[in-house]
Motif scaffolding. Structure first.
Motif, PDB file in Angstrom:
ATOM      1  N   PRO A  50       0.819  -1.215   0.000  1.00 30.87           N
ATOM      2  CA  PRO A  50       0.000   0.000   0.000  1.00 30.87           C
ATOM      3  C   PRO A  50       0.856   1.271   0.000  1.00 30.87           C
ATOM      4  O   PRO A  50       1.891   1.339   0.659  1.00 30.87           O
ATOM      5  CB  PRO A  50      -0.785  -0.115   1.311  1.00 30.87           C
ATOM      6  CG  PRO A  50       0.148  -0.848   2.219  1.00 30.87           C
ATOM      7  CD  PRO A  50       0.887  -1.822   1.329  1.00 30.87           C
ATOM      8  N   ASP A  89      -0.628   4.141   0.918  1.00 33.87           N
ATOM      9  CA  ASP A  89      -1.294   5.034   1.863  1.00 33.87           C
ATOM     10  C   ASP A  89      -0.887   4.821   3.317  1.00 33.87           C
ATOM     11  O   ASP A  89      -1.275   5.601   4.172  1.00 33.87           O
ATOM     12  CB  ASP A  89      -2.804   4.891   1.724  1.00 33.87           C
ATOM     13  CG  ASP A  89      -3.271   3.472   1.979  1.00 33.87           C
ATOM     14  OD1 ASP A  89      -2.558   2.534   1.590  1.00 33.87           O
ATOM     15  OD2 ASP A  89      -4.353   3.303   2.550  1.00 33.87           O
ATOM     16  N   GLN A 132      -4.732   5.978   9.246  1.00 37.78           N
ATOM     17  CA  GLN A 132      -4.477   5.816   7.816  1.00 37.78           C
ATOM     18  C   GLN A 132      -5.285   4.657   7.242  1.00 37.78           C
ATOM     19  O   GLN A 132      -5.854   4.768   6.147  1.00 37.78           O
ATOM     20  CB  GLN A 132      -2.980   5.606   7.571  1.00 37.78           C
ATOM     21  CG  GLN A 132      -2.161   6.833   7.887  1.00 37.78           C
ATOM     22  CD  GLN A 132      -0.662   6.584   7.815  1.00 37.78           C
ATOM     23  OE1 GLN A 132      -0.191   5.452   7.730  1.00 37.78           O
ATOM     24  NE2 GLN A 132       0.104   7.668   7.853  1.00 37.78           N
ATOM     25  N   GLU A 137      -8.395   4.959   4.299  1.00 36.17           N
ATOM     26  CA  GLU A 137      -8.359   4.264   3.015  1.00 36.17           C
ATOM     27  C   GLU A 137      -9.511   3.275   2.883  1.00 36.17           C
ATOM     28  O   GLU A 137     -10.053   3.085   1.807  1.00 36.17           O
ATOM     29  CB  GLU A 137      -7.014   3.551   2.865  1.00 36.17           C
ATOM     30  CG  GLU A 137      -6.691   3.120   1.465  1.00 36.17           C
ATOM     31  CD  GLU A 137      -7.262   1.765   1.121  1.00 36.17           C
ATOM     32  OE1 GLU A 137      -7.474   1.506  -0.073  1.00 36.17           O
ATOM     33  OE2 GLU A 137      -7.505   0.953   2.036  1.00 36.17           O
TER      34      GLU A 137
END
Length: 150
Positions: A110, A112, A126, A130
Motif C-alpha cells: 500500500p 497510503d 491511515q 483508506e
C-alpha cells in the motif's frame, strides 16, 4: 462467499462506522500480543467486524476487516512477509484484498500507509481513511498489563 463486486461495494461504502472507544486486551493465544474486536455498522447492514492485533516484542501490527461466515476480506499486515498465490514475495508491509479467485490470499504493497508498525494509532487512522471506515471514538494505545503506555 462474497463476489468481487460485493467486496468492492462494501469497501466503497462510506457509511461503515465504529461507534465508541476501543480498548486492547491481552491476546491469550498469542502472548505477549494485545487484540481488539469491534462491530462495524453500516446503512446496508453488512455483517462486519474489525480485529486489531499488536505485538510489541515481535514487531507486528495487523488490522483485519472480517465478514461474518466468510472471514477476512480486507486487512493490513505489518511485520510479517507474504507470498501471493502467484509466488510474488512481499515485504512485511502489505494489505490483503478480497478476490473471488484467491479470497484474502492476494496482497499488495500500500502507498497510503506511511506510519510504522510501532505507531499503531497513526496506522489506524491511515487504515480507516483508506478503507472508508469512520471511527467516532478513540483507539487506546496498546499496552499490556504492567507496561507503560506509548
Amino acid at each position: 462467499m462474497i463476489t468481487q463486486l460485493e467486496f468492492e461495494t462494501i469497501l466503497a461504502d462510506q457509511t461503515k462506522r465504529i461507534t465508541g472507544d476501543i480498548d486492547w486486551v491481552d491476546d491469550r493465544n498469542h502472548r505477549p500480543a494485545v487484540v481488539f474486536r469491534v462491530a462495524i455498522t453500516s446503512d446496508a447492514g453488512y455483517p462486519l467486524q474489525m480485529v486489531g492485533r499488536w505485538n510489541s516484542k515481535a514487531g507486528k501490527l495487523s488490522y483485519s476487516l472480517l465478514y461474518q461466515g466468510v472471514g477476512r476480506i480486507y486487512g493490513l499486515d505489518m511485520g510479517v512477509p507474504h507470498r501471493n498465490p502467484s509466488g510474488q514475495s512481499l515485504d512485511d508491509l502489505h494489505k490483503h484484498s478480497w478476490t473471488s479467485e484467491f479470497r484474502d490470499r492476494f496482497a499488495y504493497i500500500p502507498a497510503d500507509i506511511t506510519a510504522l508498525w510501532n505507531e499503531p494509532l497513526k496506522v489506524w487512522g491511515q487504515f480507516c481513511a483508506e478503507a472508508r471506515l469512520v471511527h467516532s471514538g478513540t483507539l487506546a494505545p496498546p499496552t499490556r498489563q504492567g507496561e507503560l503506555g506509548l
